[in-house]
Design an enzyme around this catalytic site. Sequence first.
Site, PDB file in Angstrom:
ATOM      1  N   ASP A 118      28.912  -2.556  -8.856  1.00  0.00           N
ATOM      2  CA  ASP A 118      29.980  -3.343  -8.214  1.00  0.00           C
ATOM      3  C   ASP A 118      29.983  -2.956  -6.737  1.00  0.00           C
ATOM      4  O   ASP A 118      30.586  -1.950  -6.359  1.00  0.00           O
ATOM      5  CB  ASP A 118      31.329  -3.048  -8.888  1.00  0.00           C
ATOM      6  CG  ASP A 118      32.451  -3.790  -8.204  1.00  0.00           C
ATOM      7  OD1 ASP A 118      33.580  -3.789  -8.736  1.00  0.00           O
ATOM      8  OD2 ASP A 118      32.221  -4.368  -7.124  1.00  0.00           O
ATOM      9  N   LYS A 158      34.185  -9.658  -0.384  1.00  0.00           N
ATOM     10  CA  LYS A 158      34.658  -9.174   0.914  1.00  0.00           C
ATOM     11  C   LYS A 158      33.738  -9.565   2.079  1.00  0.00           C
ATOM     12  O   LYS A 158      33.728 -10.704   2.527  1.00  0.00           O
ATOM     13  CB  LYS A 158      34.867  -7.658   0.827  1.00  0.00           C
ATOM     14  CG  LYS A 158      35.926  -7.258  -0.228  1.00  0.00           C
ATOM     15  CD  LYS A 158      36.115  -5.758  -0.313  1.00  0.00           C
ATOM     16  CE  LYS A 158      36.896  -5.370  -1.544  1.00  0.00           C
ATOM     17  NZ  LYS A 158      38.348  -5.555  -1.425  1.00  0.00           N
ATOM     18  N   TYR A 188      37.919   0.291  -9.788  1.00  0.00           N
ATOM     19  CA  TYR A 188      38.592  -1.004  -9.958  1.00  0.00           C
ATOM     20  C   TYR A 188      37.564  -2.095  -9.717  1.00  0.00           C
ATOM     21  O   TYR A 188      36.828  -2.039  -8.725  1.00  0.00           O
ATOM     22  CB  TYR A 188      39.747  -1.133  -8.955  1.00  0.00           C
ATOM     23  CG  TYR A 188      40.428  -2.486  -8.958  1.00  0.00           C
ATOM     24  CD1 TYR A 188      40.278  -3.355  -7.874  1.00  0.00           C
ATOM     25  CD2 TYR A 188      41.214  -2.904 -10.030  1.00  0.00           C
ATOM     26  CE1 TYR A 188      40.904  -4.603  -7.861  1.00  0.00           C
ATOM     27  CE2 TYR A 188      41.846  -4.150 -10.022  1.00  0.00           C
ATOM     28  CZ  TYR A 188      41.686  -4.990  -8.933  1.00  0.00           C
ATOM     29  OH  TYR A 188      42.293  -6.224  -8.927  1.00  0.00           O
TER      30      TYR A 188
END
Length: 427
Positions: free
Chosen positions: A237, A265, A142
């Site tokens: 990613d 994050k 994702y």
Amino acid sequence: MKNSIELFNKAEKLIPGGVNSPVRACKSVGAAPLFIEKGKGCKLFDADGAEYIDYIGSWGTMILGYNHPQVIKEIEKVLQRGTSFGAPCDLEVTLAEIIANGVASIDKIRMVNSGTEATMSAIRLARGYTKRDAIIKFDGCYHGHADSLLVEAGSGVATLSIPGSPGVPQSFAAHTISLPYNDIKAFQETMIKQGDKIAAVIVEPVAGNMGLVKPIPEFLETLREYTAKAGSVLIFDEVMTGFRLSFGGAQSLYGITPDITCFGKIIGGGLPVGAYGGKDKIMSQVAPSGPIYQAGTLSGNPLAMAAGIKTLSLLQKPDFYQKLEEKSAYLENGIKTASQKAEFPIFVSRAGSMLGIFFTEKEVKNFADAKTSNLKAFAQFYKKMRDKGIYIAPSQFETLFISAAHQKEDIDATIKAVYECLTQVKI
Ligand code: KE4
């Protein structure tokens, strides 16, 4: 849960699904979400005052634990200067410097406001840089909710994808090929056939969004070899793994140099920050130094930069990652022992302080394996763990995160709860 239920009922009238991000609604485990009042260390406290040992950590963000006093103090200090100027400030340069010094593949980096913005922008940059349209991603990875990345694998391996959500035009999905994670052969065949059309290959170097799945030997090396040969851009990613698995991210652990890296994050220390960066020859194509457009009103805002700067500086303490590794290994071994003692087989995976618990006896190496998990059993486990004051992600396809704030007594309590819950799960 009285207050959480009241809040959820009100939220559902005002916010789609009562939440601002779908997974928080706990739909896949058939539970009502807890509304959180505050966090402290490795603990969360809900709207009814109940205390939980937390392993979500705001989806991997809170590696230091919640409400770290030095991070809060830094935010309070910068708050006196203002919250957003919409103009350059020194703090953006400081955070960019820390990341560029920490991650060898980064010459230049652009701050954005989320991981989605980072990956969406990286894809546009790769397409503009290569003048190609097609991209390759991997099933179960994702990368946020940008249209090009919200796709599902086509019927056959390496066939063009189908939209993963209503609203994603088929014409967008048609430019994305989704392959099985860790399937070296499928990737090689696809690149041999159409590598000259591939703008970018985007991958979670350690996958955390199908549960925790590590790359098999040679998988990442093969992505690097074939993208270099084809002139395609390799995008790591590292929104989840960046500064989580090591200060240099997964790329430094696995010794692979991607062309672009996406962050999120942890680099915002709990405030909204994403970023994408890489070698100067590619990043200099980003506006205003180059023609590829990307912008953001709140990008690089001083508060978020301050939280990120303080967080990353605390991660540079000499034995930070070693201590986290020891705690994480202790939890992993405890869970495996609990599973044996309860005679309830589960598959446990771990990469540093990222841990996966799959309700399957199969070794999980890709999304198809992960989907052999017994979701009903996981749902029971989730609810029983929460009742015992242990807060894990409400989905089989998420990861547990250990923070520097977890102490031995928290981990021992968790291991005890895992054993008790596994003895109670009915399959
Ligand atoms: P955000 O846009 O949510 O900041 O980042 C998207 C993203 C990109 N890349 C990776 C590897 C990610 O894990 C994420 C977001 N992760 C999910 C948790 N699996 C965020 C939780 C949520 O969607 O609410």
